[in-house]
Design a protein around this motif. Structure first.
Motif, PDB file in Angstrom:
ATOM      1  N   MET A 170      40.465  33.605  29.920  1.00 25.79           N
ATOM      2  CA  MET A 170      39.336  34.379  30.443  1.00 25.79           C
ATOM      3  C   MET A 170      39.551  34.667  31.926  1.00 25.79           C
ATOM      4  N   ILE A 171      39.500  35.920  32.295  1.00 22.36           N
ATOM      5  CA  ILE A 171      39.554  36.308  33.711  1.00 22.36           C
ATOM      6  C   ILE A 171      38.118  36.352  34.220  1.00 22.36           C
ATOM      7  N   PRO A 172      37.733  35.469  35.135  1.00 20.66           N
ATOM      8  CA  PRO A 172      36.341  35.410  35.583  1.00 20.66           C
ATOM      9  C   PRO A 172      35.986  36.586  36.489  1.00 20.66           C
ATOM     10  N   TYR A 173      34.702  36.812  36.681  1.00 21.11           N
ATOM     11  CA  TYR A 173      34.294  37.888  37.595  1.00 21.11           C
ATOM     12  C   TYR A 173      34.492  37.471  39.044  1.00 21.11           C
ATOM     13  N   GLY A 174      34.470  36.163  39.305  1.00 26.12           N
ATOM     14  CA  GLY A 174      34.662  35.647  40.659  1.00 26.12           C
ATOM     15  C   GLY A 174      35.278  34.266  40.596  1.00 26.12           C
ATOM     16  N   ALA A 175      35.991  33.889  41.652  1.00 26.87           N
ATOM     17  CA  ALA A 175      36.621  32.576  41.688  1.00 26.87           C
ATOM     18  C   ALA A 175      36.949  32.206  43.123  1.00 26.87           C
ATOM     19  N   HIS A 176      36.920  30.909  43.403  1.00 24.45           N
ATOM     20  CA  HIS A 176      37.276  30.430  44.730  1.00 24.45           C
ATOM     21  C   HIS A 176      38.792  30.340  44.859  1.00 24.45           C
ATOM     22  N   ASP A 177      39.262  30.199  46.096  1.00 18.53           N
ATOM     23  CA  ASP A 177      40.687  30.095  46.390  1.00 18.53           C
ATOM     24  C   ASP A 177      40.882  28.882  47.293  1.00 18.53           C
ATOM     25  N   ILE A 178      41.450  27.819  46.740  1.00 18.50           N
ATOM     26  CA  ILE A 178      41.637  26.570  47.483  1.00 18.50           C
ATOM     27  C   ILE A 178      43.112  26.380  47.796  1.00 18.50           C
ATOM     28  N   SER A 179      43.435  26.160  49.069  1.00 17.99           N
ATOM     29  CA  SER A 179      44.816  25.955  49.500  1.00 17.99           C
ATOM     30  C   SER A 179      45.083  24.465  49.735  1.00 17.99           C
ATOM     31  N   GLN A 203      45.205  45.034  36.296  1.00 13.09           N
ATOM     32  CA  GLN A 203      45.605  46.116  35.396  1.00 13.09           C
ATOM     33  C   GLN A 203      45.079  45.868  33.993  1.00 13.09           C
ATOM     34  N   TYR A 204      45.060  44.598  33.583  1.00 16.63           N
ATOM     35  CA  TYR A 204      44.510  44.257  32.269  1.00 16.63           C
ATOM     36  C   TYR A 204      43.031  44.619  32.207  1.00 16.63           C
ATOM     37  N   VAL A 205      42.297  44.339  33.289  1.00 16.58           N
ATOM     38  CA  VAL A 205      40.879  44.700  33.352  1.00 16.58           C
ATOM     39  C   VAL A 205      40.710  46.205  33.204  1.00 16.58           C
ATOM     40  N   ILE A 206      41.519  46.947  33.944  1.00 16.08           N
ATOM     41  CA  ILE A 206      41.430  48.414  33.919  1.00 16.08           C
ATOM     42  C   ILE A 206      41.742  48.950  32.521  1.00 16.08           C
ATOM     43  N   ASN A 207      42.796  48.430  31.926  1.00 13.46           N
ATOM     44  CA  ASN A 207      43.172  48.881  30.580  1.00 13.46           C
ATOM     45  C   ASN A 207      42.104  48.536  29.558  1.00 13.46           C
ATOM     46  N   ALA A 208      41.556  47.343  29.659  1.00 16.36           N
ATOM     47  CA  ALA A 208      40.524  46.914  28.718  1.00 16.36           C
ATOM     48  C   ALA A 208      39.293  47.794  28.826  1.00 16.36           C
ATOM     49  N   LEU A 209      38.900  48.119  30.044  1.00 15.71           N
ATOM     50  CA  LEU A 209      37.726  48.982  30.238  1.00 15.71           C
ATOM     51  C   LEU A 209      37.989  50.365  29.654  1.00 15.71           C
ATOM     52  N   ARG A 210      39.179  50.880  29.839  1.00 13.40           N
ATOM     53  CA  ARG A 210      39.528  52.196  29.273  1.00 13.40           C
ATOM     54  C   ARG A 210      39.445  52.165  27.757  1.00 13.40           C
ATOM     55  N   GLU A 211      39.936  51.095  27.160  1.00 11.67           N
ATOM     56  CA  GLU A 211      39.909  50.976  25.703  1.00 11.67           C
ATOM     57  C   GLU A 211      38.483  50.914  25.184  1.00 11.67           C
ATOM     58  N   VAL A 212      37.651  50.129  25.833  1.00 12.30           N
ATOM     59  CA  VAL A 212      36.262  49.961  25.397  1.00 12.30           C
ATOM     60  C   VAL A 212      35.493  51.279  25.506  1.00 12.30           C
ATOM     61  N   PHE A 264      38.188  38.967  43.028  1.00 16.97           N
ATOM     62  CA  PHE A 264      38.308  37.770  43.858  1.00 16.97           C
ATOM     63  C   PHE A 264      39.714  37.749  44.445  1.00 16.97           C
ATOM     64  N   PRO A 265      39.914  37.071  45.567  1.00 22.96           N
ATOM     65  CA  PRO A 265      41.194  37.174  46.276  1.00 22.96           C
ATOM     66  C   PRO A 265      42.427  36.824  45.452  1.00 22.96           C
ATOM     67  N   ALA A 266      42.287  35.884  44.519  1.00 23.00           N
ATOM     68  CA  ALA A 266      43.456  35.453  43.742  1.00 23.00           C
ATOM     69  C   ALA A 266      43.693  36.303  42.497  1.00 23.00           C
ATOM     70  N   LEU A 267      42.916  37.362  42.309  1.00 23.00           N
ATOM     71  CA  LEU A 267      43.132  38.243  41.159  1.00 23.00           C
ATOM     72  C   LEU A 267      44.477  38.946  41.307  1.00 23.00           C
ATOM     73  N   THR A 268      45.363  38.749  40.349  1.00 23.33           N
ATOM     74  CA  THR A 268      46.703  39.328  40.448  1.00 23.33           C
ATOM     75  C   THR A 268      46.688  40.798  40.055  1.00 23.33           C
ATOM     76  N   ALA A 269      47.748  41.497  40.445  1.00 26.20           N
ATOM     77  CA  ALA A 269      47.880  42.912  40.088  1.00 26.20           C
ATOM     78  C   ALA A 269      47.933  43.086  38.575  1.00 26.20           C
ATOM     79  N   ASP A 270      48.633  42.192  37.898  1.00 27.85           N
ATOM     80  CA  ASP A 270      48.727  42.279  36.439  1.00 27.85           C
ATOM     81  C   ASP A 270      47.373  42.049  35.782  1.00 27.85           C
ATOM     82  N   ASN A 271      46.633  41.062  36.278  1.00 26.42           N
ATOM     83  CA  ASN A 271      45.318  40.792  35.691  1.00 26.42           C
ATOM     84  C   ASN A 271      44.341  41.930  35.963  1.00 26.42           C
TER      85      ASN A 271
END
Length: 381
Positions: free
Chosen positions: A1-10, A369-378, A360-367
């Motif tokens: 699951m890709i959350p809508y928001g997430a913290h970034d701990i270093s 893109q998955y969001v964008i593709n999923a929204l297009r499909e829906v 969120f800051p740690a959202l990767t480019a691939d993830n």
């Protein structure tokens, strides 16, 4: 699951917290004052009072401004319930000002009209809680100039806005235009202290009251003592306060997170810009472009599709999309106070079509893109 928001701990965040754990002072050490000073430096506020949540900060802000039984506090329906509940904690009544459908923020024209009517019927609010929704700053200068004509105090609910800028001078709130600005450090916010919040002000007397209400109503400053008793040589309770203090453990995390805030906001802005570009051809309404936003949330509005069906379809694809917000006056508690559906149509119409996408800051480019593709499909189905 890709959350809508997430913290970034270093690792540096972790080391800062561990140092406190090893120090022997978990509360009331030097980290909370250091965090408060760092917040002052970042926001250009004269005073900062760190507390254990943004909700606590809203509560003490109302208390410091003298909100009590018989008073009225206004806010917007498009917010989390804490923006209204803080007034109810003080025994005050609550009312709402509808949003501008383009900005999703409090509508200044509606506010002006409502103030004029309220003055005519002697029902002016004591305080207006302005919400910087999704990280976009409201026009505080215009709002302040308007409400000042009616003697209304201003609280900024800037829980979404730390890192946003306004007029090139204020970052995360405008204490020059409001009486008190409130921040939140919940894990999905601009920075996190795990849980925490703060109240900012440029008013020394208000800062004193904020600190009193956050710490049992107790002061240890002998220069402010009222009593001449022996016990007062150490501390005295002056008002009925609460235990809303932040611990040094939480503050240590906040100090480290604040050092990376501008980078967090830069990454959020880049992700938002990519959404803008990739989604512009879909049958949805995108958030208004705002180069000065903290981009806490990225909310789209569906133009033709059924929101609930799309929401469930996106969830089924592993996206932790969310909805911000159910209009406050739709909740059962506020319905019991006499509010009804249909009273604030712009907020309601927005809610019925809104979906918050992952950002969120740690959202990767691939993830992403998955969001964008999923929204297009829906939206194609």
């Amino acid at each position: 699951m890709i959350p809508y928001g997430a913290h970034d701990i270093s690792e540096l965040d972790i080391e800062g917290v561990v140092d406190v754990l090893k120090s022997g002072l978990l509360t009331q050490g030097d980290k909370v004052p250091a965090f408060e000073q760092a917040l002052q430096n970042y926001t250009n506020a004269s005073y900062a009072v760190a507390v254990n949540s943004g909700t606590s900060a809203l509560h003490i802000a109302c208390l410091a401004l003298g909100v009590e039984n018989g008073d009225i506090v206004w806010t917007t329906p498009n917010t989390f319930v804490a923006s209204a509940n803080c007034a109810r904690y003080c025994g005050a009544d609550v009312d709402f000002v509808d949003i501008d459908p383009a900005t999703r923020q409090i509508c200044i024209e509606s506010l002006k009209h409502k103030l004029l009517v309220a003055k005519e019927f002697n029902k002016l609010p004591k305080v207006l809680v302005v919400v910087h929704f999704a990280g976009h700053m409201c026009n505080m200068k215009a709002i302040a100039e308007l409400v000042n004509q009616f003697g209304v105090k201003l609280i900024e609910d800037a829980a979404h806005a730390l890192g946003a800028s306004y007029l090139g001078q204020y970052k995360g709130g405008c204490p020059a235009y409001s009486d008190i600005t409130v921040l939140s450090f919940h894990p999905v916010k601009s920075i996190t202290t795990a849980e925490g919040g703060a109240a900012l002000t440029n008013n020394k007397a208000l800062a004193h009251l904020l600190r009193l209400f956050a710490s049992h109503g107790i002061t240890k400053d002998s220069q402010n003592f009222v009593s001449n008793s022996v016990a007062a040589a150490h501390y005295e309770q002056q008002v009925l306060g609460f235990n809303y203090r932040l611990s040094d453990v939480h503050a240590a995390l906040g100090i480290m997170q604040l050092k990376r805030l501008d980078k967090f906001v830069e990454k959020r802005a880049a992700l938002a810009a990519r959404y803008d570009e990739e989604l512009k051809d879909l049958p949805i309404t995108l958030p208004q472009f705002d180069p000065f936003s903290a981009w806490h949330l990225y909310v789209i509005e569906l133009n033709h599709h059924d929101r609930d069906a799309c929401f469930e379809a996106l969830r089924a694809k592993g996206l932790g999309v969310n909805i911000h917000y159910i209009p406050v006056h739709w909740h059962p508690y506020y319905q019991q106070l006499g509010f009804t559906k249909g009273q604030f149509p712009h907020s309601e119409r927005y809610y019925l079509n809104a979906i918050t996408l992952p950002l969120f800051p740690a959202l990767t480019a691939d993830n992403q893109q998955y969001v964008i593709n999923a929204l297009r499909e829906v939206l194609r189905d």
